[in-house]
Design a protein around this motif. Sequence first.
Motif, PDB file in Angstrom:
ATOM      1  N   VAL A  82      18.812   7.714   1.058  1.00 28.66           N
ATOM      2  CA  VAL A  82      17.446   7.503   0.561  1.00 28.66           C
ATOM      3  C   VAL A  82      17.042   6.047   0.775  1.00 28.66           C
ATOM      4  O   VAL A  82      17.772   5.124   0.399  1.00 28.66           O
ATOM      5  N   ILE A  83      15.885   5.844   1.375  1.00 25.30           N
ATOM      6  CA  ILE A  83      15.262   4.527   1.481  1.00 25.30           C
ATOM      7  C   ILE A  83      14.147   4.476   0.445  1.00 25.30           C
ATOM      8  O   ILE A  83      13.266   5.338   0.438  1.00 25.30           O
ATOM      9  N   SER A  84      14.193   3.486  -0.433  1.00 25.98           N
ATOM     10  CA  SER A  84      13.202   3.411  -1.511  1.00 25.98           C
ATOM     11  C   SER A  84      12.631   1.999  -1.594  1.00 25.98           C
ATOM     12  O   SER A  84      13.376   1.033  -1.794  1.00 25.98           O
ATOM     13  N   VAL A  85      11.311   1.883  -1.424  1.00 23.74           N
ATOM     14  CA  VAL A  85      10.655   0.582  -1.527  1.00 23.74           C
ATOM     15  C   VAL A  85       9.408   0.713  -2.395  1.00 23.74           C
ATOM     16  O   VAL A  85       8.750   1.748  -2.411  1.00 23.74           O
ATOM     17  N   SER A  86       9.115  -0.352  -3.119  1.00 21.19           N
ATOM     18  CA  SER A  86       7.883  -0.424  -3.904  1.00 21.19           C
ATOM     19  C   SER A  86       7.038  -1.564  -3.362  1.00 21.19           C
ATOM     20  O   SER A  86       7.517  -2.693  -3.243  1.00 21.19           O
ATOM     21  N   LEU A  87       5.773  -1.273  -3.045  1.00 28.34           N
ATOM     22  CA  LEU A  87       4.879  -2.282  -2.488  1.00 28.34           C
ATOM     23  C   LEU A  87       4.046  -2.989  -3.557  1.00 28.34           C
ATOM     24  O   LEU A  87       3.170  -3.780  -3.229  1.00 28.34           O
ATOM     25  N   LYS A  88       4.345  -2.720  -4.825  1.00 28.20           N
ATOM     26  CA  LYS A  88       3.488  -3.280  -5.873  1.00 28.20           C
ATOM     27  C   LYS A  88       3.607  -4.798  -5.989  1.00 28.20           C
ATOM     28  O   LYS A  88       2.730  -5.446  -6.557  1.00 28.20           O
ATOM     29  N   GLY A  89       4.682  -5.373  -5.437  1.00 30.94           N
ATOM     30  CA  GLY A  89       4.836  -6.818  -5.513  1.00 30.94           C
ATOM     31  C   GLY A  89       4.161  -7.568  -4.382  1.00 30.94           C
ATOM     32  O   GLY A  89       4.177  -8.802  -4.354  1.00 30.94           O
ATOM     33  N   ILE A  90       3.546  -6.842  -3.433  1.00 28.25           N
ATOM     34  CA  ILE A  90       2.872  -7.500  -2.308  1.00 28.25           C
ATOM     35  C   ILE A  90       1.478  -7.931  -2.756  1.00 28.25           C
ATOM     36  O   ILE A  90       0.474  -7.286  -2.489  1.00 28.25           O
ATOM     37  N   ASN A  91       1.460  -9.040  -3.461  1.00 33.31           N
ATOM     38  CA  ASN A  91       0.231  -9.555  -4.079  1.00 33.31           C
ATOM     39  C   ASN A  91       0.059 -10.997  -3.615  1.00 33.31           C
ATOM     40  O   ASN A  91       0.553 -11.927  -4.246  1.00 33.31           O
ATOM     41  N   ALA A  92      -0.614 -11.174  -2.472  1.00 32.94           N
ATOM     42  CA  ALA A  92      -0.668 -12.494  -1.839  1.00 32.94           C
ATOM     43  C   ALA A  92      -2.103 -12.944  -1.584  1.00 32.94           C
ATOM     44  O   ALA A  92      -3.008 -12.128  -1.429  1.00 32.94           O
ATOM     45  N   TYR A 169       1.912   2.405  -2.760  1.00 29.06           N
ATOM     46  CA  TYR A 169       1.598   2.115  -1.362  1.00 29.06           C
ATOM     47  C   TYR A 169       0.267   1.373  -1.185  1.00 29.06           C
ATOM     48  O   TYR A 169       0.051   0.664  -0.202  1.00 29.06           O
ATOM     49  N   ASP A 170      -0.638   1.525  -2.134  1.00 32.65           N
ATOM     50  CA  ASP A 170      -1.999   1.008  -1.982  1.00 32.65           C
ATOM     51  C   ASP A 170      -2.191  -0.420  -2.472  1.00 32.65           C
ATOM     52  O   ASP A 170      -3.231  -1.032  -2.216  1.00 32.65           O
ATOM     53  N   VAL A 171      -1.206  -0.985  -3.166  1.00 33.21           N
ATOM     54  CA  VAL A 171      -1.377  -2.321  -3.744  1.00 33.21           C
ATOM     55  C   VAL A 171      -1.663  -3.391  -2.690  1.00 33.21           C
ATOM     56  O   VAL A 171      -2.598  -4.185  -2.853  1.00 33.21           O
ATOM     57  N   PRO A 172      -0.908  -3.464  -1.584  1.00 32.68           N
ATOM     58  CA  PRO A 172      -1.224  -4.499  -0.586  1.00 32.68           C
ATOM     59  C   PRO A 172      -2.647  -4.385  -0.041  1.00 32.68           C
ATOM     60  O   PRO A 172      -3.293  -5.401   0.240  1.00 32.68           O
ATOM     61  N   LEU A 173      -3.144  -3.156   0.090  1.00 36.58           N
ATOM     62  CA  LEU A 173      -4.501  -2.954   0.599  1.00 36.58           C
ATOM     63  C   LEU A 173      -5.542  -3.367  -0.426  1.00 36.58           C
ATOM     64  O   LEU A 173      -6.563  -3.974  -0.083  1.00 36.58           O
ATOM     65  N   ALA A 174      -5.296  -3.052  -1.686  1.00 41.40           N
ATOM     66  CA  ALA A 174      -6.234  -3.436  -2.741  1.00 41.40           C
ATOM     67  C   ALA A 174      -6.319  -4.965  -2.853  1.00 41.40           C
ATOM     68  O   ALA A 174      -7.416  -5.534  -2.977  1.00 41.40           O
ATOM     69  N   LYS A 175      -5.162  -5.627  -2.806  1.00 45.58           N
ATOM     70  CA  LYS A 175      -5.153  -7.090  -2.892  1.00 45.58           C
ATOM     71  C   LYS A 175      -5.804  -7.709  -1.657  1.00 45.58           C
ATOM     72  O   LYS A 175      -6.507  -8.717  -1.749  1.00 45.58           O
ATOM     73  N   ALA A 176      -5.555  -7.106  -0.485  1.00 43.34           N
ATOM     74  CA  ALA A 176      -6.159  -7.613   0.749  1.00 43.34           C
ATOM     75  C   ALA A 176      -7.680  -7.486   0.706  1.00 43.34           C
ATOM     76  O   ALA A 176      -8.406  -8.355   1.187  1.00 43.34           O
ATOM     77  N   PHE A 177      -8.163  -6.398   0.114  1.00 35.68           N
ATOM     78  CA  PHE A 177      -9.611  -6.194  -0.010  1.00 35.68           C
ATOM     79  C   PHE A 177     -10.231  -7.263  -0.906  1.00 35.68           C
ATOM     80  O   PHE A 177     -11.296  -7.806  -0.608  1.00 35.68           O
ATOM     81  N   GLU A 178      -9.541  -7.593  -1.998  1.00 33.19           N
ATOM     82  CA  GLU A 178     -10.033  -8.610  -2.930  1.00 33.19           C
ATOM     83  C   GLU A 178     -10.085  -9.993  -2.277  1.00 33.19           C
ATOM     84  O   GLU A 178     -10.930 -10.817  -2.624  1.00 33.19           O
ATOM     85  N   ARG A 179      -9.162 -10.226  -1.308  1.00 29.04           N
ATOM     86  CA  ARG A 179      -8.980 -11.592  -0.800  1.00 29.04           C
ATOM     87  C   ARG A 179      -9.325 -11.742   0.678  1.00 29.04           C
ATOM     88  O   ARG A 179      -8.896 -12.666   1.332  1.00 29.04           O
ATOM     89  N   ASP A 180     -10.089 -10.770   1.195  1.00 27.49           N
ATOM     90  CA  ASP A 180     -10.713 -10.906   2.519  1.00 27.49           C
ATOM     91  C   ASP A 180      -9.753 -10.932   3.701  1.00 27.49           C
ATOM     92  O   ASP A 180      -9.994 -11.651   4.672  1.00 27.49           O
ATOM     93  N   TYR A 181      -8.658 -10.167   3.616  1.00 31.43           N
ATOM     94  CA  TYR A 181      -7.857  -9.965   4.831  1.00 31.43           C
ATOM     95  C   TYR A 181      -7.528  -8.473   5.000  1.00 31.43           C
ATOM     96  O   TYR A 181      -6.504  -8.085   5.521  1.00 31.43           O
ATOM     97  N   TYR A 182      -8.466  -7.655   4.534  1.00 26.57           N
ATOM     98  CA  TYR A 182      -8.276  -6.207   4.521  1.00 26.57           C
ATOM     99  C   TYR A 182      -8.080  -5.640   5.930  1.00 26.57           C
ATOM    100  O   TYR A 182      -7.196  -4.795   6.152  1.00 26.57           O
ATOM    101  N   ASP A 183      -8.882  -6.071   6.892  1.00 24.32           N
ATOM    102  CA  ASP A 183      -8.806  -5.507   8.241  1.00 24.32           C
ATOM    103  C   ASP A 183      -7.418  -5.713   8.853  1.00 24.32           C
ATOM    104  O   ASP A 183      -6.875  -4.814   9.504  1.00 24.32           O
TER     105      ASP A 183
END
Length: 299
Positions: A82-92, A169-183
Amino acid sequence: ESFKQIRRENYYYVDKTGLIAQLLDLGSAVNLFPRPRRFGKSLNMSMLQSFFELGCDRILFEGLNIAGKMDLCEQYMGKYPVISVSLKGINAQTYEKAIEMTVQLIKGEARRFQYLLESSRLTGYDKKAYTALLETDVDEGTLCSSLKVLSELLEKHYGKKVIILIDEYDVPLAKAFERDYYDQMVIFIRNLFEYALKTNDSLKFAVLTGCMRISRESIFTGLNNLKVLSIADVQFDEYFGFTDEEVREMLEYYELSDHYEDIREWYDGYQFGKAEVYCPWDVINYVDTLRADPLAEPK
């Protein structure tokens, strides 16, 4: 969030292991569960890992719903890498920092499998590919294919397909949207997921969780093996959040049944599929407060 800790240290556990049987019965290659925050997503992912992963501690599941399904346990319990990762810490603040954080995340998961370096089933080239995942400076191409490469190496070592769990899975995208690097982040996440979930012959199945379904840029483009199980679906409706029966049982266990009506009025505010659902975070905190102060008011 740790299923093992809850079971080993004898915490009160609301049995959600029925999720395992329903997931296997569904048979989808990639399963996405969008649910609100604080509804037990990470704990369920920890439970899935504990059940399926090679070296499973069967004692953890004694007395739980899934233990009664002996044929299923014999066939699936402790049988898969099993490979298990959480993306909730990708808050940059920037895309570059987000990629650095993702590199550290993948390295952390890859380090769990260092025995691959001694595997007689892997070639020198295979081991070089694994070592590349542990390097400090991982390029984006290597990073995008990292989960796929790791799953391929694990399948080659064990001769078994691999289960991939991706929490929040959606946390990096949500943070990117807030901080203008979503694309930029959309392109990266799309590539990461397509490598791992679409063109991966080593995949047994995958489970993703998040608070929302990202569809604007279609990060799941071409992922025709994806099954989205939203809060509107009847399937799995009782496996995230507490049902009324589960809340009643908890209150009875702690001799707090007199507070049932208050808790129902305050926290039974959700419906998933056909199930009325309580927010677990609210219920747990109020029950904990009541144990110390029986006169405490709900918040």
